[in-house]
Design a protein around this motif. Sequence first.
Motif, short mmCIF file in Angstrom:
data_model
loop_
_atom_site.label_atom_id
_atom_site.label_comp_id
_atom_site.label_asym_id
_atom_site.label_seq_id
_atom_site.Cartn_x
_atom_site.Cartn_y
_atom_site.Cartn_z
N ASP A 30 -24.34 -15.92 22.96
CA ASP A 30 -25.43 -15.33 22.87
C ASP A 30 -25.83 -14.40 23.84
O ASP A 30 -26.38 -13.14 23.66
CB ASP A 30 -26.75 -16.35 22.65
N GLY A 31 -25.53 -14.62 25.08
CA GLY A 31 -25.99 -13.80 26.31
C GLY A 31 -25.12 -12.62 26.07
O GLY A 31 -25.52 -11.43 26.76
N ALA A 32 -23.78 -12.61 25.71
CA ALA A 32 -22.86 -11.84 25.61
C ALA A 32 -23.43 -10.51 24.61
O ALA A 32 -23.49 -9.23 24.86
CB ALA A 32 -21.83 -11.79 25.27
N LEU A 33 -24.01 -10.95 23.31
CA LEU A 33 -24.52 -9.92 22.44
C LEU A 33 -25.72 -9.39 22.73
O LEU A 33 -25.88 -8.08 22.63
CB LEU A 33 -24.40 -10.95 21.23
N SER A 34 -26.73 -10.20 23.64
CA SER A 34 -27.90 -9.64 23.85
C SER A 34 -27.59 -8.76 24.93
O SER A 34 -28.26 -7.74 25.25
CB SER A 34 -28.54 -10.87 24.28
N THR A 83 -18.65 -0.35 23.82
CA THR A 83 -18.50 -1.77 24.12
C THR A 83 -17.10 -2.15 24.09
O THR A 83 -16.25 -1.83 22.92
CB THR A 83 -19.47 -2.73 23.63
N SER A 84 -16.52 -3.19 24.65
CA SER A 84 -15.28 -3.78 24.50
C SER A 84 -15.64 -4.97 23.53
O SER A 84 -14.36 -5.43 23.03
CB SER A 84 -14.60 -4.12 25.65
N ASN A 85 -16.60 -5.36 23.04
CA ASN A 85 -16.79 -6.34 22.27
C ASN A 85 -16.88 -6.23 20.90
O ASN A 85 -17.64 -5.34 20.43
CB ASN A 85 -18.40 -7.21 22.84
N VAL A 86 -16.26 -6.81 20.28
CA VAL A 86 -15.97 -6.39 18.84
C VAL A 86 -17.02 -6.69 17.86
O VAL A 86 -17.63 -6.08 16.88
CB VAL A 86 -14.52 -6.69 18.28
N GLU A 87 -17.38 -7.88 18.01
CA GLU A 87 -18.65 -8.42 17.18
C GLU A 87 -19.83 -7.62 17.77
O GLU A 87 -20.59 -7.31 16.77
CB GLU A 87 -19.00 -10.04 17.71
N ALA A 88 -20.19 -7.25 18.88
CA ALA A 88 -21.15 -6.51 19.20
C ALA A 88 -21.21 -5.14 18.64
O ALA A 88 -22.29 -4.56 18.10
CB ALA A 88 -21.24 -6.58 20.97
N ALA A 89 -19.99 -4.73 18.82
CA ALA A 89 -19.90 -3.30 17.90
C ALA A 89 -20.12 -3.29 16.46
O ALA A 89 -20.59 -2.32 16.10
CB ALA A 89 -18.40 -2.81 18.32
N ARG A 90 -19.67 -4.22 15.97
CA ARG A 90 -20.02 -4.54 14.80
C ARG A 90 -21.57 -4.60 14.10
O ARG A 90 -22.03 -3.99 13.38
CB ARG A 90 -19.38 -5.51 14.01
N ARG A 91 -22.03 -5.47 15.14
CA ARG A 91 -23.49 -5.95 14.76
C ARG A 91 -24.48 -4.66 15.10
O ARG A 91 -25.49 -4.62 14.25
CB ARG A 91 -23.64 -7.17 15.78
N PHE A 92 -24.14 -3.88 16.12
CA PHE A 92 -25.01 -2.97 16.44
C PHE A 92 -24.45 -1.59 16.32
O PHE A 92 -25.29 -0.56 16.59
CB PHE A 92 -25.16 -3.03 18.23
N GLY A 93 -23.40 -1.32 15.65
CA GLY A 93 -23.11 -0.06 15.06
C GLY A 93 -22.65 0.73 16.28
O GLY A 93 -22.79 1.95 16.29
N LEU A 94 -21.60 0.16 17.14
CA LEU A 94 -21.44 0.80 18.40
C LEU A 94 -19.75 1.26 18.36
O LEU A 94 -19.10 0.63 17.74
CB LEU A 94 -21.53 -0.05 19.69
N PRO A 95 -19.47 2.54 19.24
CA PRO A 95 -18.00 2.47 19.27
C PRO A 95 -17.60 1.27 20.00
O PRO A 95 -18.18 0.97 21.09
CB PRO A 95 -18.05 3.91 20.03
N VAL A 96 -16.41 0.71 19.64
CA VAL A 96 -15.59 -0.13 20.39
C VAL A 96 -14.35 0.39 21.12
O VAL A 96 -13.72 1.17 20.49
CB VAL A 96 -15.10 -1.17 19.38
#
Length: 487
Positions: free
Chosen positions: A175-179, A192-205
Amino acid sequence: MTLSTTAGGQPGALFTDLYQLTMMQGYYRHGLHEQDSTFDLYFRRLPFEGGYAVWAGLEPMLDTLSTLRFSEADLAYLETLGDFRADFLAALRGWRFTGQVDAFPEGSLVFPHEPLLTVKAPLWEAQLVETMLLNTLNFQTLVATKAARCVLAARSSPHGGEVVEFGARRAQGPDGALSATRAAVVGGVTGTSNVEAARRFGLPVTGTHAHAWVESFPTELDAFRAYAAVYPDATTLLLDTVDTLRSGLPNAITVARELRAAGYELRGVRLDSGDLAYLSRHARAALDAAGFPDVRIVASNDLSESVIAGVIAEGGRVDVYGVGTQLVTAGGPGGGALGGVYKLSSLNGRPRMKLTGDPGKASVPGEKRVWRAHDGQGLLAWDVLTLGDPPRTGDAVSDPTNPLRAARLPADLTWTDARQTVLRGGQRTRPEEPLKAVQTRAQTDLAALPPETRRLLNPHRYRVSLAADVAALRDRVSAELRDHAGL
Protein backbone atom coordinates in the motif's frame (compact mmCIF):
# COMPACT_ATOMS: atom_id res chain seq x y z
CA MET A 1 -3.20 -10.33 6.78
CA THR A 2 -4.12 -7.59 4.31
CA LEU A 3 -5.77 -4.27 5.00
CA SER A 4 -9.57 -4.41 4.97
CA THR A 5 -10.84 -2.28 2.10
CA THR A 6 -14.09 -1.40 0.41
CA ALA A 7 -15.14 -2.91 -2.90
CA GLY A 8 -13.48 0.06 -4.62
CA GLY A 9 -10.15 -0.58 -2.91
CA GLN A 10 -10.33 2.33 -0.43
CA PRO A 11 -9.70 1.85 3.29
CA GLY A 12 -12.75 0.64 5.18
CA ALA A 13 -14.49 2.19 8.17
CA LEU A 14 -12.33 0.25 10.66
CA PHE A 15 -9.16 1.87 9.32
CA THR A 16 -9.18 4.21 12.28
CA ASP A 17 -7.84 4.46 15.81
CA LEU A 18 -9.90 2.84 18.53
CA TYR A 19 -10.42 6.10 20.38
CA GLN A 20 -12.28 7.55 17.40
CA LEU A 21 -14.86 4.79 17.80
CA THR A 22 -15.04 5.03 21.58
CA MET A 23 -15.56 8.80 21.31
CA MET A 24 -18.22 8.24 18.67
CA GLN A 25 -20.11 5.95 21.04
CA GLY A 26 -19.68 8.46 23.85
CA TYR A 27 -21.09 11.26 21.69
CA TYR A 28 -23.97 8.98 20.69
CA ARG A 29 -24.81 7.96 24.27
CA HIS A 30 -24.82 11.60 25.42
CA GLY A 31 -26.83 12.83 22.44
CA LEU A 32 -23.95 14.93 21.12
CA HIS A 33 -23.18 13.04 17.92
CA GLU A 34 -25.23 15.26 15.60
CA GLN A 35 -23.72 18.55 16.75
CA ASP A 36 -22.38 20.66 13.88
CA SER A 37 -18.59 20.52 14.03
CA THR A 38 -15.71 22.03 12.09
CA PHE A 39 -12.23 20.47 12.06
CA ASP A 40 -9.10 21.89 10.42
CA LEU A 41 -6.23 19.77 9.10
CA TYR A 42 -2.83 21.48 9.00
CA PHE A 43 0.86 20.98 9.80
CA ARG A 44 3.24 23.07 11.87
CA ARG A 45 6.66 22.50 10.31
CA LEU A 46 7.81 22.14 6.71
CA PRO A 47 9.50 18.85 5.80
CA PHE A 48 13.14 18.51 4.68
CA GLU A 49 14.06 21.92 6.11
CA GLY A 50 12.53 23.31 2.93
CA GLY A 51 10.45 26.29 1.93
CA TYR A 52 7.22 24.61 0.78
CA ALA A 53 5.17 21.41 0.71
CA VAL A 54 3.24 19.88 -2.20
CA TRP A 55 -0.32 18.99 -1.18
CA ALA A 56 -1.11 15.43 -2.24
CA GLY A 57 -3.53 12.60 -1.50
CA LEU A 58 -6.76 14.60 -1.71
CA GLU A 59 -8.38 12.82 -4.67
CA PRO A 60 -8.11 9.27 -3.25
CA MET A 61 -9.28 10.55 0.12
CA LEU A 62 -12.40 12.04 -1.47
CA ASP A 63 -13.15 8.62 -2.96
CA THR A 64 -12.82 7.11 0.52
CA LEU A 65 -15.11 9.63 2.20
CA SER A 66 -17.82 9.40 -0.44
CA THR A 67 -18.05 5.59 -0.21
CA LEU A 68 -17.34 5.03 3.49
CA ARG A 69 -19.71 2.60 5.23
CA PHE A 70 -19.66 0.05 8.08
CA SER A 71 -20.04 -3.43 6.61
CA GLU A 72 -21.74 -6.27 8.44
CA ALA A 73 -18.30 -7.82 8.96
CA ASP A 74 -17.09 -4.55 10.52
CA LEU A 75 -20.00 -4.47 12.93
CA ALA A 76 -19.59 -8.14 13.83
CA TYR A 77 -15.94 -7.52 14.71
CA LEU A 78 -16.76 -4.47 16.84
CA GLU A 79 -19.29 -6.56 18.74
CA THR A 80 -16.56 -9.06 19.67
CA LEU A 81 -14.54 -6.31 21.37
CA GLY A 82 -17.12 -5.99 24.13
CA ASP A 83 -16.85 -2.19 24.29
CA PHE A 84 -19.75 -1.25 22.04
CA ARG A 85 -23.45 -1.44 22.86
CA ALA A 86 -26.03 -2.92 20.55
CA ASP A 87 -27.88 0.37 20.01
CA PHE A 88 -24.65 2.10 18.92
CA LEU A 89 -23.74 -0.71 16.55
CA ALA A 90 -27.26 -0.59 15.11
CA ALA A 91 -26.83 3.16 14.51
CA LEU A 92 -23.56 2.52 12.67
CA ARG A 93 -25.38 0.22 10.24
CA GLY A 94 -26.85 3.24 8.47
CA TRP A 95 -23.88 5.54 9.04
CA ARG A 96 -22.24 7.36 6.16
CA PHE A 97 -20.21 10.53 5.74
CA THR A 98 -22.58 13.41 4.90
CA GLY A 99 -20.30 16.34 5.55
CA GLN A 100 -18.67 19.12 3.57
CA VAL A 101 -14.95 19.32 2.81
CA ASP A 102 -13.17 22.51 1.77
CA ALA A 103 -9.58 22.05 0.63
CA PHE A 104 -6.68 23.36 -1.39
CA PRO A 105 -6.78 21.78 -4.86
CA GLU A 106 -4.44 18.81 -4.93
CA GLY A 107 -0.98 19.74 -6.21
CA SER A 108 -1.08 23.21 -4.64
CA LEU A 109 1.90 24.43 -2.66
CA VAL A 110 0.99 24.68 1.02
CA PHE A 111 2.63 26.03 4.14
CA PRO A 112 2.53 25.65 7.94
CA HIS A 113 -0.31 26.84 10.16
CA GLU A 114 -2.95 27.18 7.44
CA PRO A 115 -5.96 24.85 7.21
CA LEU A 116 -5.25 22.71 4.16
CA LEU A 117 -8.56 20.93 4.56
CA THR A 118 -11.64 21.71 6.65
CA VAL A 119 -14.33 19.17 7.50
CA LYS A 120 -17.80 20.43 8.40
CA ALA A 121 -19.97 17.54 9.52
CA PRO A 122 -21.95 16.05 12.41
CA LEU A 123 -19.49 15.49 15.22
CA TRP A 124 -19.34 11.69 15.10
CA GLU A 125 -18.76 11.74 11.33
CA ALA A 126 -15.94 14.27 11.52
CA GLN A 127 -14.37 12.35 14.42
CA LEU A 128 -14.24 8.99 12.68
CA VAL A 129 -12.41 10.17 9.56
CA GLU A 130 -9.48 11.86 11.36
CA THR A 131 -7.14 8.87 11.19
CA MET A 132 -7.79 8.18 7.51
CA LEU A 133 -7.37 11.81 6.56
CA LEU A 134 -4.07 12.17 8.36
CA ASN A 135 -2.72 8.82 7.17
CA THR A 136 -3.42 9.55 3.50
CA LEU A 137 -2.64 13.25 3.34
CA ASN A 138 0.42 13.32 5.62
CA PHE A 139 2.18 10.55 3.70
CA GLN A 140 1.36 11.61 0.17
CA THR A 141 2.15 15.26 0.86
CA LEU A 142 5.51 14.25 2.32
CA VAL A 143 6.45 12.08 -0.68
CA ALA A 144 5.17 14.61 -3.23
CA THR A 145 7.33 17.26 -1.59
CA LYS A 146 10.39 15.00 -1.69
CA ALA A 147 9.72 14.25 -5.35
CA ALA A 148 9.41 17.93 -6.20
CA ARG A 149 12.73 18.65 -4.53
CA CYS A 150 14.41 15.86 -6.52
CA VAL A 151 12.83 17.04 -9.77
CA LEU A 152 13.88 20.65 -9.19
CA ALA A 153 17.42 19.50 -8.45
CA ALA A 154 17.52 17.41 -11.65
CA ARG A 155 16.20 20.27 -13.78
CA SER A 156 18.92 22.59 -12.52
CA SER A 157 21.38 20.87 -14.86
CA PRO A 158 22.24 22.86 -18.01
CA HIS A 159 21.77 19.59 -19.88
CA GLY A 160 18.35 18.84 -18.40
CA GLY A 161 17.33 15.81 -16.39
CA GLU A 162 14.26 13.90 -15.27
CA VAL A 163 13.36 11.74 -12.29
CA VAL A 164 11.69 8.33 -12.25
CA GLU A 165 10.54 6.43 -9.17
CA PHE A 166 12.46 3.23 -8.35
CA GLY A 167 11.36 2.66 -4.75
CA ALA A 168 8.93 -0.28 -4.52
CA ARG A 169 11.36 -2.67 -2.85
CA ARG A 170 12.13 -0.23 -0.03
CA ALA A 171 8.62 1.17 0.50
CA GLN A 172 6.52 0.51 3.59
CA GLY A 173 4.54 -2.40 2.19
CA PRO A 174 2.47 -2.72 -1.01
CA ASP A 175 0.00 0.00 0.00
CA GLY A 176 2.84 2.36 0.83
CA ALA A 177 4.57 1.63 -2.46
CA LEU A 178 1.50 2.44 -4.55
CA SER A 179 0.67 5.58 -2.57
CA ALA A 180 4.27 6.71 -2.83
CA THR A 181 4.30 6.31 -6.59
CA ARG A 182 1.11 8.32 -6.95
CA ALA A 183 2.44 11.08 -4.71
CA ALA A 184 5.77 11.11 -6.53
CA VAL A 185 3.92 11.78 -9.78
CA VAL A 186 2.18 14.75 -8.16
CA GLY A 187 5.67 16.00 -7.29
CA GLY A 188 6.86 15.69 -10.88
CA VAL A 189 8.38 12.28 -11.57
CA THR A 190 7.84 11.04 -15.12
CA GLY A 191 7.65 7.27 -14.64
CA THR A 192 8.02 4.30 -12.31
CA SER A 193 9.60 0.88 -12.17
CA ASN A 194 6.50 -0.48 -10.39
CA VAL A 195 4.36 -2.25 -12.97
CA GLU A 196 1.18 -2.29 -10.84
CA ALA A 197 1.54 1.44 -10.12
CA ALA A 198 2.10 2.13 -13.82
CA ARG A 199 -1.06 0.22 -14.68
CA ARG A 200 -3.14 1.81 -11.94
CA PHE A 201 -2.07 5.40 -12.57
CA GLY A 202 -1.45 5.32 -16.31
CA LEU A 203 2.30 5.94 -16.08
CA PRO A 204 5.25 5.06 -18.28
CA VAL A 205 6.97 2.02 -16.80
CA THR A 206 10.74 1.83 -16.96
CA GLY A 207 13.57 -0.53 -16.07
CA THR A 208 16.75 -2.26 -17.21
CA HIS A 209 18.15 -5.56 -15.99
CA ALA A 210 19.81 -6.56 -12.72
CA HIS A 211 23.37 -7.60 -11.95
CA ALA A 212 22.04 -11.16 -11.78
CA TRP A 213 21.39 -11.04 -15.53
CA VAL A 214 25.05 -10.33 -16.23
CA GLU A 215 26.16 -12.94 -13.71
CA SER A 216 24.01 -15.56 -15.45
CA PHE A 217 26.11 -15.52 -18.65
CA PRO A 218 29.73 -16.55 -19.33
CA THR A 219 30.82 -12.94 -19.92
CA GLU A 220 29.40 -9.46 -19.56
CA LEU A 221 29.44 -9.00 -23.34
CA ASP A 222 27.46 -12.22 -23.75
CA ALA A 223 24.89 -10.90 -21.28
CA PHE A 224 24.58 -7.55 -23.05
CA ARG A 225 24.19 -9.21 -26.44
CA ALA A 226 21.56 -11.59 -25.10
CA TYR A 227 19.53 -8.75 -23.61
CA ALA A 228 19.74 -6.72 -26.81
CA ALA A 229 18.59 -9.73 -28.80
CA VAL A 230 15.39 -9.95 -26.74
CA TYR A 231 14.73 -6.17 -26.53
CA PRO A 232 16.41 -4.55 -29.53
CA ASP A 233 14.04 -1.54 -29.45
CA ALA A 234 14.36 -0.96 -25.69
CA THR A 235 17.86 -1.86 -24.53
CA THR A 236 19.35 -0.12 -21.50
CA LEU A 237 22.46 -1.83 -20.13
CA LEU A 238 23.69 -1.88 -16.53
CA LEU A 239 27.41 -1.07 -16.58
CA ASP A 240 28.85 -1.73 -13.12
CA THR A 241 28.67 -5.52 -12.58
CA VAL A 242 32.41 -5.90 -13.37
CA ASP A 243 33.96 -2.46 -13.92
CA THR A 244 31.98 0.51 -15.21
CA LEU A 245 34.57 2.25 -17.40
CA ARG A 246 36.94 -0.58 -18.30
CA SER A 247 34.40 -3.32 -18.96
CA GLY A 248 30.76 -2.24 -18.89
CA LEU A 249 31.10 0.89 -21.03
CA PRO A 250 33.28 -0.65 -23.82
CA ASN A 251 30.96 -3.66 -23.97
CA ALA A 252 27.90 -1.42 -24.17
CA ILE A 253 29.44 0.51 -27.05
CA THR A 254 30.16 -2.78 -28.85
CA VAL A 255 26.52 -3.80 -28.50
CA ALA A 256 25.40 -0.30 -29.56
CA ARG A 257 27.33 -0.72 -32.81
CA GLU A 258 25.86 -4.18 -33.37
CA LEU A 259 22.33 -2.88 -32.75
CA ARG A 260 22.84 -0.02 -35.19
CA ALA A 261 24.11 -2.42 -37.84
CA ALA A 262 20.86 -4.36 -37.40
CA GLY A 263 18.75 -1.20 -37.69
CA TYR A 264 18.23 -0.45 -33.98
CA GLU A 265 19.66 2.00 -31.45
CA LEU A 266 20.84 1.48 -27.90
CA ARG A 267 18.44 3.34 -25.64
CA GLY A 268 20.56 3.87 -22.53
CA VAL A 269 23.16 2.80 -20.00
CA ARG A 270 22.73 2.73 -16.23
CA LEU A 271 25.19 3.61 -13.48
CA ASP A 272 24.37 2.05 -10.11
CA SER A 273 27.47 2.62 -7.98
CA GLY A 274 30.59 4.71 -7.60
CA ASP A 275 31.23 8.39 -8.27
CA LEU A 276 28.24 9.21 -10.44
CA ALA A 277 29.52 12.62 -11.52
CA TYR A 278 32.90 11.24 -12.61
CA LEU A 279 31.48 8.11 -14.23
CA SER A 280 28.71 9.91 -16.10
CA ARG A 281 31.14 12.49 -17.51
CA HIS A 282 33.41 9.75 -18.86
CA ALA A 283 30.49 7.69 -20.12
CA ARG A 284 29.06 10.69 -21.97
CA ALA A 285 32.39 11.51 -23.56
CA ALA A 286 32.96 7.90 -24.67
CA LEU A 287 29.44 7.50 -26.06
CA ASP A 288 29.65 10.80 -27.95
CA ALA A 289 33.07 9.94 -29.38
CA ALA A 290 31.74 6.59 -30.56
CA GLY A 291 28.86 8.28 -32.36
CA PHE A 292 26.07 7.64 -29.84
CA PRO A 293 25.09 11.08 -28.47
CA ASP A 294 21.44 10.06 -28.03
CA VAL A 295 22.14 7.16 -25.66
CA ARG A 296 20.74 8.25 -22.30
CA ILE A 297 22.66 7.88 -19.05
CA VAL A 298 20.53 6.65 -16.15
CA ALA A 299 21.80 6.87 -12.56
CA SER A 300 20.52 5.12 -9.45
CA ASN A 301 22.09 4.14 -6.09
CA ASP A 302 20.34 5.74 -3.09
CA LEU A 303 19.79 9.11 -4.74
CA SER A 304 18.25 12.15 -3.07
CA GLU A 305 17.87 15.80 -3.99
CA SER A 306 21.21 16.63 -2.36
CA VAL A 307 23.01 13.83 -4.21
CA ILE A 308 21.45 14.92 -7.50
CA ALA A 309 22.47 18.53 -6.88
CA GLY A 310 26.00 17.37 -6.04
CA VAL A 311 26.30 15.32 -9.23
CA ILE A 312 25.23 18.33 -11.29
CA ALA A 313 27.53 20.72 -9.41
CA GLU A 314 30.48 18.44 -10.21
CA GLY A 315 29.72 18.39 -13.93
CA GLY A 316 27.84 15.08 -14.08
CA ARG A 317 26.03 14.19 -17.30
CA VAL A 318 23.09 12.14 -16.06
CA ASP A 319 19.90 12.26 -18.10
CA VAL A 320 17.57 10.24 -15.86
CA TYR A 321 17.74 9.85 -12.08
CA GLY A 322 16.11 6.72 -10.68
CA VAL A 323 15.26 7.72 -7.11
CA GLY A 324 14.12 4.93 -4.82
CA THR A 325 14.64 4.59 -1.08
CA GLN A 326 15.00 8.27 -0.24
CA LEU A 327 11.85 9.10 -2.20
CA VAL A 328 9.36 6.47 -1.05
CA THR A 329 10.52 6.62 2.58
CA ALA A 330 10.88 10.42 2.49
CA GLY A 331 14.34 10.18 4.00
CA GLY A 332 16.77 12.94 4.81
CA PRO A 333 16.88 15.86 7.28
CA GLY A 334 13.40 16.90 8.35
CA GLY A 335 11.80 13.91 6.61
CA GLY A 336 10.33 10.64 7.83
CA ALA A 337 6.88 12.00 8.65
CA LEU A 338 4.76 15.08 8.15
CA GLY A 339 3.33 16.26 11.45
CA GLY A 340 -0.15 17.01 10.21
CA VAL A 341 -2.83 17.45 12.88
CA TYR A 342 -6.63 17.66 12.91
CA LYS A 343 -8.21 20.04 15.41
CA LEU A 344 -11.73 21.05 16.33
CA SER A 345 -12.21 24.74 15.51
CA SER A 346 -15.97 25.20 15.90
CA LEU A 347 -18.88 23.36 17.54
CA ASN A 348 -22.49 24.40 16.94
CA GLY A 349 -21.19 27.71 15.64
CA ARG A 350 -19.09 28.45 18.72
CA PRO A 351 -15.30 28.66 18.31
CA ARG A 352 -13.13 26.00 19.92
CA MET A 353 -9.38 25.84 20.38
CA LYS A 354 -6.60 23.82 21.93
CA LEU A 355 -4.77 26.24 24.25
CA THR A 356 -1.95 24.06 25.66
CA GLY A 357 1.21 25.25 27.39
CA ASP A 358 3.17 25.47 24.14
CA PRO A 359 2.11 28.53 22.09
CA GLY A 360 3.44 26.91 18.94
CA LYS A 361 0.93 24.05 19.32
CA ALA A 362 -2.13 26.16 20.12
CA SER A 363 -4.85 25.83 17.48
CA VAL A 364 -6.65 28.72 15.76
CA PRO A 365 -10.40 28.81 16.53
CA GLY A 366 -13.29 29.67 14.24
CA GLU A 367 -14.41 28.93 10.71
CA LYS A 368 -11.73 30.46 8.54
CA ARG A 369 -11.00 31.15 4.89
CA VAL A 370 -7.55 31.08 3.33
CA TRP A 371 -6.69 33.80 0.85
CA ARG A 372 -3.63 33.58 -1.38
CA ALA A 373 -1.88 36.57 -2.95
CA HIS A 374 0.24 36.89 -6.07
CA ASP A 375 2.43 39.95 -6.49
CA GLY A 376 2.75 42.19 -9.53
CA GLN A 377 5.12 39.71 -11.17
CA GLY A 378 2.71 36.82 -10.72
CA LEU A 379 4.74 35.20 -7.95
CA LEU A 380 3.23 33.63 -4.84
CA ALA A 381 3.55 36.26 -2.13
CA TRP A 382 1.38 35.74 0.95
CA ASP A 383 -1.37 33.58 2.50
CA VAL A 384 -3.76 35.18 4.99
CA LEU A 385 -6.45 33.54 7.15
CA THR A 386 -9.64 35.56 7.68
CA LEU A 387 -13.09 34.90 9.10
CA GLY A 388 -14.66 35.82 5.78
CA ASP A 389 -13.79 38.80 3.61
CA PRO A 390 -10.57 38.95 1.57
CA PRO A 391 -7.64 40.98 2.92
CA ARG A 392 -7.22 44.60 1.89
CA THR A 393 -4.26 46.86 1.32
CA GLY A 394 -2.96 48.22 4.60
CA ASP A 395 -4.61 45.56 6.77
CA ALA A 396 -2.61 44.55 9.84
CA VAL A 397 -1.73 40.85 9.95
CA SER A 398 0.29 38.76 12.39
CA ASP A 399 2.26 35.51 12.48
CA PRO A 400 0.23 32.51 13.75
CA THR A 401 2.93 31.56 16.27
CA ASN A 402 4.27 35.00 17.20
CA PRO A 403 1.82 37.92 17.49
CA LEU A 404 4.76 40.33 17.77
CA ARG A 405 5.77 39.45 14.21
CA ALA A 406 3.24 41.74 12.55
CA ALA A 407 3.03 43.57 9.24
CA ARG A 408 0.72 45.55 6.98
CA LEU A 409 -0.30 44.24 3.60
CA PRO A 410 1.18 46.09 0.62
CA ALA A 411 -0.81 47.38 -2.34
CA ASP A 412 0.54 45.25 -5.19
CA LEU A 413 -1.15 41.98 -4.20
CA THR A 414 -3.98 40.15 -6.00
CA TRP A 415 -6.02 37.89 -3.72
CA THR A 416 -7.86 34.66 -4.55
CA ASP A 417 -9.74 32.18 -2.40
CA ALA A 418 -7.15 29.41 -1.99
CA ARG A 419 -9.59 26.57 -1.26
CA GLN A 420 -12.64 25.00 -2.87
CA THR A 421 -15.60 23.00 -1.63
CA VAL A 422 -14.69 19.54 -2.94
CA LEU A 423 -17.28 17.46 -1.06
CA ARG A 424 -20.83 18.48 -0.16
CA GLY A 425 -23.39 16.22 1.44
CA GLY A 426 -20.75 13.51 1.42
CA GLN A 427 -20.47 13.56 -2.38
CA ARG A 428 -17.98 15.10 -4.77
CA THR A 429 -18.78 18.51 -6.19
CA ARG A 430 -16.88 17.67 -9.40
CA PRO A 431 -15.37 14.64 -11.15
CA GLU A 432 -12.01 13.29 -10.03
CA GLU A 433 -9.10 15.24 -11.47
CA PRO A 434 -6.67 13.31 -13.70
CA LEU A 435 -3.29 12.75 -12.06
CA LYS A 436 -1.59 14.64 -14.88
CA ALA A 437 -3.69 17.73 -14.14
CA VAL A 438 -2.68 17.55 -10.48
CA GLN A 439 0.99 17.28 -11.49
CA THR A 440 0.62 20.29 -13.79
CA ARG A 441 -0.85 22.35 -10.95
CA ALA A 442 2.14 21.52 -8.76
CA GLN A 443 4.56 22.51 -11.51
CA THR A 444 2.68 25.78 -12.07
CA ASP A 445 2.77 26.65 -8.37
CA LEU A 446 6.46 25.75 -8.11
CA ALA A 447 7.25 28.01 -11.07
CA ALA A 448 5.39 30.84 -9.32
CA LEU A 449 7.25 30.40 -6.02
CA PRO A 450 10.08 32.93 -5.56
CA PRO A 451 13.44 31.24 -6.28
CA GLU A 452 14.78 32.05 -2.83
CA THR A 453 11.84 30.16 -1.27
CA ARG A 454 12.12 27.28 -3.74
CA ARG A 455 15.83 26.57 -3.26
CA LEU A 456 16.99 23.43 -1.45
CA LEU A 457 19.26 25.00 1.18
CA ASN A 458 18.30 27.76 3.62
CA PRO A 459 15.15 28.84 1.77
CA HIS A 460 13.34 32.04 2.59
CA ARG A 461 10.19 31.68 4.68
CA TYR A 462 6.87 32.09 2.88
CA ARG A 463 4.49 34.27 4.85
CA VAL A 464 1.30 32.87 6.33
CA SER A 465 -0.54 35.35 8.53
CA LEU A 466 -3.68 35.82 10.59
CA ALA A 467 -5.97 38.72 9.74
CA ALA A 468 -6.95 40.99 12.61
CA ASP A 469 -10.37 39.34 13.01
CA VAL A 470 -8.85 35.86 13.37
CA ALA A 471 -6.18 37.10 15.79
CA ALA A 472 -8.81 38.88 17.89
CA LEU A 473 -10.99 35.76 18.03
CA ARG A 474 -8.02 33.64 19.09
CA ASP A 475 -7.14 36.13 21.85
CA ARG A 476 -10.73 36.23 23.09
CA VAL A 477 -11.19 32.45 23.18
CA SER A 478 -7.78 32.00 24.78
CA ALA A 479 -8.66 34.53 27.50
CA GLU A 480 -11.99 32.78 28.15
CA LEU A 481 -10.28 29.40 28.50
CA ARG A 482 -7.75 30.82 30.92
CA ASP A 483 -10.47 32.48 32.99
CA HIS A 484 -12.53 29.30 33.17
CA ALA A 485 -9.47 27.31 34.23
CA GLY A 486 -8.47 29.89 36.80
CA LEU A 487 -5.12 30.54 35.09
